[in-house]
Motif scaffolding. Structure first.
Motif, PDB file in Angstrom:
ATOM      1  N   ILE A   1       0.887  -1.287  -0.110  1.00  0.00           N
ATOM      2  CA  ILE A   1      -0.197  -0.090  -0.054  1.00  0.00           C
ATOM      3  C   ILE A   1       0.923   1.158   0.064  1.00  0.00           C
ATOM      4  CG2 ILE A   1      -1.665   1.361   1.418  1.00  0.00           C
ATOM      5  CD1 ILE A   1      -2.828  -1.364   2.459  1.00  0.00           C
ATOM      6  N   TYR A   2       1.973   1.296   0.675  1.00  0.00           N
ATOM      7  CA  TYR A   2       2.994   2.396   0.797  1.00  0.00           C
ATOM      8  C   TYR A   2       3.483   2.738  -0.540  1.00  0.00           C
ATOM      9  CZ  TYR A   2       6.981   5.107   1.943  1.00  0.00           C
ATOM     10  OH  TYR A   2       7.986   5.890   2.098  1.00  0.00           O
ATOM     11  N   GLN A   3       4.000   1.823  -1.227  1.00  0.00           N
ATOM     12  CA  GLN A   3       4.268   1.736  -2.664  1.00  0.00           C
ATOM     13  C   GLN A   3       3.333   2.338  -3.569  1.00  0.00           C
ATOM     14  OE1 GLN A   3       6.138  -2.003  -3.133  1.00  0.00           O
ATOM     15  NE2 GLN A   3       8.002  -1.550  -2.048  1.00  0.00           N
ATOM     16  N   GLN A   4       2.430   1.663  -3.469  1.00  0.00           N
ATOM     17  CA  GLN A   4       1.270   1.815  -4.489  1.00  0.00           C
ATOM     18  C   GLN A   4       0.553   3.476  -4.377  1.00  0.00           C
ATOM     19  OE1 GLN A   4      -1.788  -0.952  -4.133  1.00  0.00           O
ATOM     20  NE2 GLN A   4      -0.846  -2.492  -5.296  1.00  0.00           N
ATOM     21  N   GLY A   5       0.445   3.735  -3.208  1.00  0.00           N
ATOM     22  CA  GLY A   5      -0.195   4.897  -2.664  1.00  0.00           C
ATOM     23  C   GLY A   5       0.937   6.086  -2.406  1.00  0.00           C
TER      24      GLY A   5
ATOM     25  N   VAL B   1       2.716   6.693  -0.139  1.00  0.00           N
ATOM     26  CA  VAL B   1       2.309   7.315   1.127  1.00  0.00           C
ATOM     27  C   VAL B   1       3.444   8.237   1.726  1.00  0.00           C
ATOM     28  CG1 VAL B   1       1.647   6.784   3.328  1.00  0.00           C
ATOM     29  CG2 VAL B   1       0.984   5.402   1.582  1.00  0.00           C
ATOM     30  N   GLY B   2       4.807   8.087   1.450  1.00  0.00           N
ATOM     31  CA  GLY B   2       5.661   9.008   1.664  1.00  0.00           C
ATOM     32  C   GLY B   2       5.484  10.536   1.239  1.00  0.00           C
ATOM     33  N   LEU B   3       5.040  10.364   0.003  1.00  0.00           N
ATOM     34  CA  LEU B   3       4.770  11.644  -0.666  1.00  0.00           C
ATOM     35  C   LEU B   3       3.520  12.303  -0.014  1.00  0.00           C
ATOM     36  CD1 LEU B   3       5.540  11.146  -4.469  1.00  0.00           C
ATOM     37  CD2 LEU B   3       6.899  12.604  -2.821  1.00  0.00           C
TER      38      LEU B   3
END
Length: 240
Positions: free
Chosen positions: A86-90, A92-94
């Motif tokens: 999910i972190y990579q798809q979304g 999430v860091g950005l």
């Protein structure tokens, strides 16, 4: 945060509820400059585009998924397994970076530092609500959209934003909720004596990690013992 403090509670799980008149009408919005409004609008559009782009590329990705992972990221939890996907798809860091910039710009619009605790922010909002209430009593209204709400620029004739009593005195010295039953009873008794009268929600806000669901049974026991009285509006007062 403000809606949790100003709103109500419902059901056996003591779930928070949103009340428009308390949570929105009494919320003291900032008075940003034209430049700050432009910046915040651009950040809002950037946030909207980021989320829509990620969901368009990954149709099964939900906002709930993204924000659950964002919360874990802010808490310093390890992002692994399904959360990592999910972190990579979304991205999430950005997503976090956009929200951090929005938070910083909103703090600047209020004229506040960007490193306040949640309790500090809540106390400042309560104080600002009281200040705005005095302004409105004097006929000064800070319209959110004056071109629609007050196109003729007329002076206000009546108060539209009531001053709030949220049971908060000084959050910087708010005591922790006691761990033992005797300590909880004594703490609730003393807090009620200080406030004079209060609802379980207001008393719960007198403590760090206080919950109305824990305070209410103690108050009912005090009513049975005769040390506290209860009104039909669920407001409790010491009897002696």
């Amino acid at each position: 945060m403000f809606s949790l403090a100003a709103g109500g509670w419902l059901g056996a799980g003591n779930d928070p509820t949103y009340n428009h008149s308390s949570c929105f009408n009494k919320f003291p919005f900032p008075s940003p400059t034209t430049s700050q409004i432009t910046t915040l609008r651009a950040l809002g559009e950037e946030l909207d585009k980021h989320r829509k782009d990620r969901q368009a590329e990954h149709p099964k990705l939900t906002l709930t998924n993204m924000y659950n992972v964002l919360e874990k990221l802010r808490s310093g939890d390890t992002i692994e397994g399904k959360d990592k996907e999910i972190y990579q798809q979304g991205l999430v860091g950005l997503l976090k970076d956009i929200h951090d910039r929005i938070d910083a710009e909103v703090a600047a619009a209020y004229g506040w530092p960007n490193d306040l605790t949640d309790e500090d922010i809540l106390q400042r909002l309560v104080d600002l609500n009281a200040e705005r209430s005095r302004e409105e009593a004097a006929g000064k209204i800070r319209w959110l959209r004056p071109e629609y709400q007050n196109p003729d620029g007329r002076a206000a004739q009546a108060r539209e934003q009531g001053e709030m009593d949220m049971g908060i005195k000084d959050t910087s010295v708010k005591p922790a909720w006691p761990k033992t039953m005797p300590g909880q009873v004594a703490a609730v008794r003393d807090a009620l004596a200080d406030l004079g009268s209060a609802t379980p929600e207001q008393l719960a806000r007198s403590f760090k990690r206080g919950r109305a669901a824990n305070v209410a049974p103690l108050l009912e026991s005090m009513v049975i013992m005769g040390s506290v009285s209860k009104s039909s509006a669920d407001i409790y007062k010491p009897t002696r």
